[in-house]
Design an enzyme around this catalytic site. Structure first.
Site, mmCIF file in Angstrom:
data_model
loop_
_atom_site.group_PDB
_atom_site.id
_atom_site.type_symbol
_atom_site.label_atom_id
_atom_site.label_comp_id
_atom_site.label_asym_id
_atom_site.label_seq_id
_atom_site.Cartn_x
_atom_site.Cartn_y
_atom_site.Cartn_z
ATOM 1 N N PHE A 153 13.121 5.342 11.184
ATOM 2 C CA PHE A 153 11.478 5.118 10.757
ATOM 3 C C PHE A 153 10.763 5.936 10.565
ATOM 4 O O PHE A 153 10.890 7.042 11.424
ATOM 5 C CB PHE A 153 11.469 3.477 11.620
ATOM 6 C CG PHE A 153 10.124 3.368 11.485
ATOM 7 C CD1 PHE A 153 10.272 2.211 10.662
ATOM 8 C CD2 PHE A 153 8.737 3.590 11.284
ATOM 9 C CE1 PHE A 153 9.237 1.115 10.146
ATOM 10 C CE2 PHE A 153 7.502 2.802 10.651
ATOM 11 C CZ PHE A 153 7.782 1.670 10.064
ATOM 12 N N ASP A 184 3.260 4.209 6.707
ATOM 13 C CA ASP A 184 2.782 4.304 7.716
ATOM 14 C C ASP A 184 3.406 3.433 9.159
ATOM 15 O O ASP A 184 4.275 2.742 8.516
ATOM 16 C CB ASP A 184 1.623 2.728 7.627
ATOM 17 C CG ASP A 184 1.480 1.228 7.198
ATOM 18 O OD1 ASP A 184 3.462 0.916 6.546
ATOM 19 O OD2 ASP A 184 1.484 -0.203 8.631
ATOM 20 N N LYS A 238 16.607 4.859 1.062
ATOM 21 C CA LYS A 238 17.351 4.707 2.436
ATOM 22 C C LYS A 238 19.187 3.275 2.433
ATOM 23 O O LYS A 238 19.254 2.069 3.031
ATOM 24 C CB LYS A 238 16.814 4.000 3.330
ATOM 25 C CG LYS A 238 16.625 4.544 4.800
ATOM 26 C CD LYS A 238 15.415 3.575 6.088
ATOM 27 C CE LYS A 238 14.535 3.881 6.065
ATOM 28 N NZ LYS A 238 13.254 3.322 7.222
ATOM 29 N N LYS A 269 0.848 -1.867 -0.034
ATOM 30 C CA LYS A 269 0.374 0.263 -0.307
ATOM 31 C C LYS A 269 0.687 1.203 -0.004
ATOM 32 O O LYS A 269 0.398 2.095 -0.197
ATOM 33 C CB LYS A 269 -1.229 0.044 1.579
ATOM 34 C CG LYS A 269 -2.026 -1.027 1.194
ATOM 35 C CD LYS A 269 -2.274 -1.557 2.914
ATOM 36 C CE LYS A 269 -3.293 -2.077 3.392
ATOM 37 N NZ LYS A 269 -3.412 -2.253 4.413
ATOM 38 N N GLY A 270 2.201 1.031 0.587
ATOM 39 C CA GLY A 270 2.614 2.854 0.818
ATOM 40 C C GLY A 270 3.146 3.556 -0.250
ATOM 41 O O GLY A 270 2.957 4.548 0.011
ATOM 42 N N ASP A 284 14.601 0.872 1.174
ATOM 43 C CA ASP A 284 15.260 0.229 2.236
ATOM 44 C C ASP A 284 15.858 -1.226 2.460
ATOM 45 O O ASP A 284 17.574 -0.359 2.070
ATOM 46 C CB ASP A 284 14.062 -0.216 3.108
ATOM 47 C CG ASP A 284 15.143 0.094 4.130
ATOM 48 O OD1 ASP A 284 15.941 -0.121 5.194
ATOM 49 O OD2 ASP A 284 13.742 0.078 5.731
ATOM 50 N N ARG A 331 -0.680 7.688 7.223
ATOM 51 C CA ARG A 331 -0.670 7.411 5.728
ATOM 52 C C ARG A 331 -1.138 8.313 5.271
ATOM 53 O O ARG A 331 -0.903 8.965 4.110
ATOM 54 C CB ARG A 331 -1.283 5.836 5.288
ATOM 55 C CG ARG A 331 -0.493 4.218 5.726
ATOM 56 C CD ARG A 331 -1.353 3.599 4.535
ATOM 57 N NE ARG A 331 -1.039 2.182 5.095
ATOM 58 C CZ ARG A 331 -0.005 1.280 5.280
ATOM 59 N NH1 ARG A 331 0.788 1.612 4.092
ATOM 60 N NH2 ARG A 331 -0.255 0.140 4.673
HETATM 61 P P1 XMP Z 1 12.679 -3.456 2.049
HETATM 62 O O1 XMP Z 1 13.389 -3.411 3.749
HETATM 63 O O2 XMP Z 1 12.096 -4.903 1.398
HETATM 64 O O3 XMP Z 1 11.413 -2.645 2.539
HETATM 65 O O4 XMP Z 1 13.368 -2.635 1.012
HETATM 66 C C1 XMP Z 1 10.763 -2.034 1.708
HETATM 67 C C2 XMP Z 1 9.135 -1.869 2.148
HETATM 68 O O5 XMP Z 1 9.165 -1.637 3.643
HETATM 69 C C3 XMP Z 1 8.581 -0.694 3.960
HETATM 70 N N1 XMP Z 1 9.156 0.371 5.257
HETATM 71 C C4 XMP Z 1 8.730 1.272 5.997
HETATM 72 N N2 XMP Z 1 8.170 1.474 6.615
HETATM 73 N N3 XMP Z 1 8.658 3.400 7.440
HETATM 74 C C5 XMP Z 1 7.908 2.827 6.680
HETATM 75 O O6 XMP Z 1 6.706 3.089 6.923
HETATM 76 C C6 XMP Z 1 9.990 3.421 6.853
HETATM 77 O O7 XMP Z 1 11.078 3.727 7.740
HETATM 78 C C7 XMP Z 1 10.427 1.694 6.646
HETATM 79 N N4 XMP Z 1 11.054 1.446 5.889
HETATM 80 C C8 XMP Z 1 10.907 0.057 4.882
HETATM 81 C C9 XMP Z 1 7.605 -0.017 3.194
HETATM 82 O O8 XMP Z 1 6.673 -0.740 2.516
HETATM 83 C C10 XMP Z 1 8.646 -0.383 2.180
HETATM 84 O O9 XMP Z 1 8.114 -0.190 1.041
HETATM 85 MG MG MG Z 2 6.365 -0.148 -0.075
#
Ligand code: XMP
Ligand code: MG
Length: 191
Positions: free
Chosen positions: A162, A169, A141, A53-54, A113, A175
């Site tokens: 974070f 979220d 990140k 959803k992000g 991330d 969100r």
């Molecule tokens: P990865 O670690 O697989 O993560 O690259 C990607 C997904 O992790 C969530 N994510 C976050 N969500 N604050 C959030 O609300 C953050 O700081 C954060 N870091 C990672 C996000 O859904 C992303 O698509």
């Molecule tokens: Mg996401």
């Protein structure tokens, strides 16, 4: 009624220790990204794939600034649950509706991330033989990267904190904040 709404909104921003990116900064940067993307995909009729959803807020703002012919699709994957730390597990909850063979694909993500989510999705989509596959992420990140993956389009490179807001979220909340802020660690300290 209006007073109540303002009060609730204020309590959401009270949970932030810092506003990292304002609504205006985000808007301006997406304008620049949209220009670059429109130029590259001008005659390619790309399919933009938003990872829900992000990325729903970013996708909505980005596509309205693109001046090209394109189509949209959505995937839902789960990698985080309601926790603030990655489990490394990625599950496809909703796959693509459109056939992507020989099509130009732009993956639209909120945040890169560890990179585990995107590298998994990228591998799956590459088996469907798209003409090209690029990644566009609003936030990067790099400090937490474990997978070998980079995005062609990055909005902002951010520190290892974070963050919430603008689609992102914590436990499905925040969100709807129009800005991006650092969530007070006290909010998730007990998890
Ligand atoms: P990865 O670690 O697989 O993560 O690259 C990607 C997904 O992790 C969530 N994510 C976050 N969500 N604050 C959030 O609300 C953050 O700081 C954060 N870091 C990672 C996000 O859904 C992303 O698509
Ligand atoms: Mg996401």
């Amino acid at each position: 009624m209006a007073e109540n709404k303002r009060k609730n909104y204020k309590s959401l921003t009270d949970d932030l220790t810092e506003i990292l990116l304002t609504e205006q900064q985000i808007d301006e940067r997406i304008g620049e990204m949209a220009e670059e993307i429109s130029e590259y995909y001008e005659d390619k009729q790309p399919i933009l794939v938003s990872i829900l959803k992000g990325s729903f807020v970013f996708m909505a703002d980005l596509v309205r600034k693109l001046n090209i012919d394109c189509t949209l699709d959505f995937m839902i994957v789960s990698s985080y649950g309601t926790k603030s730390k990655s489990t490394g597990a990625v599950k496809i909850i909703k796959d693509l509706d459109i056939d992507i063979e020989n099509k130009h694909i732009l993956l639209v993500e909120d945040i890169l991330d560890s990179g585990l989510t995107l590298s998994y999705i990228k591998r799956i989509l590459e088996t469907k033989k798209p003409a090209s596959l690029r990644i566009c992420t609003l936030l990067d990140k790099p400090d937490r990267r474990t997978a070998n993956i980079t995005a062609e389009y990055v909005g902002f490179t951010i520190p290892d904190k974070f963050i919430v807001g603008y689609g992102l979220d914590y436990a499905e909340r925040y969100r709807n904040l129009p800005m991006i802020g650092i969530l007070n660690p006290e909010i998730y300290a007990d998890e």
